[in-house]
Design a protein around this motif. Structure first.
Motif, PDB file in Angstrom:
ATOM      1  N   UNK A 103      -9.686   3.704  -2.772  1.00  0.00           N
ATOM      2  CA  UNK A 103      -9.403   4.975  -2.110  1.00  0.00           C
ATOM      3  C   UNK A 103      -8.007   5.019  -1.530  1.00  0.00           C
ATOM      4  N   UNK A 104      -7.608   3.946  -0.872  1.00  0.00           N
ATOM      5  CA  UNK A 104      -6.263   3.901  -0.292  1.00  0.00           C
ATOM      6  C   UNK A 104      -5.202   3.934  -1.386  1.00  0.00           C
ATOM      7  N   UNK A 105      -5.427   3.231  -2.479  1.00  0.00           N
ATOM      8  CA  UNK A 105      -4.462   3.239  -3.583  1.00  0.00           C
ATOM      9  C   UNK A 105      -4.340   4.641  -4.190  1.00  0.00           C
ATOM     10  N   UNK A 106      -5.448   5.349  -4.336  1.00  0.00           N
ATOM     11  CA  UNK A 106      -5.390   6.721  -4.858  1.00  0.00           C
ATOM     12  C   UNK A 106      -4.642   7.641  -3.903  1.00  0.00           C
ATOM     13  N   UNK A 107      -4.870   7.487  -2.611  1.00  0.00           N
ATOM     14  CA  UNK A 107      -4.154   8.310  -1.625  1.00  0.00           C
ATOM     15  C   UNK A 107      -2.660   7.978  -1.615  1.00  0.00           C
ATOM     16  N   UNK A 108      -2.311   6.695  -1.763  1.00  0.00           N
ATOM     17  CA  UNK A 108      -0.896   6.318  -1.840  1.00  0.00           C
ATOM     18  C   UNK A 108      -0.252   6.933  -3.070  1.00  0.00           C
ATOM     19  N   UNK A 109      -0.950   6.877  -4.211  1.00  0.00           N
ATOM     20  CA  UNK A 109      -0.437   7.475  -5.445  1.00  0.00           C
ATOM     21  C   UNK A 109      -0.201   8.966  -5.224  1.00  0.00           C
ATOM     22  N   UNK A 110      -1.172   9.643  -4.620  1.00  0.00           N
ATOM     23  CA  UNK A 110      -1.047  11.090  -4.371  1.00  0.00           C
ATOM     24  C   UNK A 110       0.120  11.387  -3.434  1.00  0.00           C
ATOM     25  N   UNK A 111       0.318  10.560  -2.418  1.00  0.00           N
ATOM     26  CA  UNK A 111       1.428  10.764  -1.484  1.00  0.00           C
ATOM     27  C   UNK A 111       2.775  10.628  -2.198  1.00  0.00           C
ATOM     28  N   UNK A 112       2.905   9.615  -3.050  1.00  0.00           N
ATOM     29  CA  UNK A 112       4.148   9.460  -3.823  1.00  0.00           C
ATOM     30  C   UNK A 112       4.365  10.650  -4.750  1.00  0.00           C
ATOM     31  N   UNK A 113       3.303  11.083  -5.412  1.00  0.00           N
ATOM     32  CA  UNK A 113       3.385  12.228  -6.313  1.00  0.00           C
ATOM     33  C   UNK A 113       3.799  13.486  -5.537  1.00  0.00           C
ATOM     34  N   UNK A 114       3.222  13.670  -4.352  1.00  0.00           N
ATOM     35  CA  UNK A 114       3.576  14.815  -3.514  1.00  0.00           C
ATOM     36  C   UNK A 114       5.064  14.784  -3.162  1.00  0.00           C
ATOM     37  N   UNK A 115       5.530  13.654  -2.696  1.00  0.00           N
ATOM     38  CA  UNK A 115       6.934  13.534  -2.312  1.00  0.00           C
ATOM     39  C   UNK A 115       7.861  13.742  -3.511  1.00  0.00           C
TER      40      UNK A 115
END
Length: 174
Positions: A103-115
């Protein structure tokens, strides 16, 4: 673990995960795997679907988690770097892979994608009773947005509003 946009090779494993979501939330009332697969293929993967699915996979290719995202842009704040919002429709980790960092890895991926796509924020909904999810999100630094309220139209109210005929001819779109 590998995280990336869903590819055709992960469809069957993702359908298994979606079936797990259904049984997690709906128990004995969950849809069959065949119904889940039909919905996945016809709706979630439809050409006009606004949702993009990102999956976490083990080395053997099994999907252990997913995050469904879309990007919106503000109508009231057109300033570059402030108008983008990544909205998370779904974050789910298979029951056998929870508390392993998926879950944390998916959220990190999403945060990078957002930025990387000019988003100033990420937003999502969580059920008020889901203390585990709320604690998880808060552990990542997320904050409850108290000044926002969630509204919904469904059932009879949705049907009533949708059947009103205050539109001029030619203004309806389907």
């Amino acid at each position: 673990m590998h995280i990336n946009f869903l590819q055709a090779a992960q469809y069957e494993s993702t359908i298994d995960l979606l079936y797990d979501i259904g049984t997690h939330y709906n128990g004995a009332h969950a849809a069959t795997r065949e119904v889940v697969k039909a919905h996945f293929m016809s709706q979630l993967l439809a050409a006009d679907s606004a949702v993009r699915i990102v999956v976490a996979m083990r080395d053997d290719g099994m999907v252990t988690g997913l995050i469904a995202i879309t990007i919106f842009h503000s109508f009231v704040n057109p300033v570059a770097g402030e108008s983008g919002q990544l909205f998370i429709k779904e974050l789910y980790v298979h029951s056998n892979a929870r508390r392993t960092g998926v879950g944390e890895a998916l959220m990190q991926w999403a945060a990078r994608y957002a930025l990387n796509n000019g988003c100033a924020r990420m937003d999502w909904h969580v059920m008020a009773y889901n203390d585990k999810a709320r604690n998880f999100y808060e552990s990542l630094g997320a904050a409850h947005v108290a000044e926002r309220l969630h509204y919904r139209l469904d059932g009879e109210n949705l049907a009533r509003l949708g059947s009103l005929t205050n539109l001029n001819k030619g203004d309806e779109s389907t």
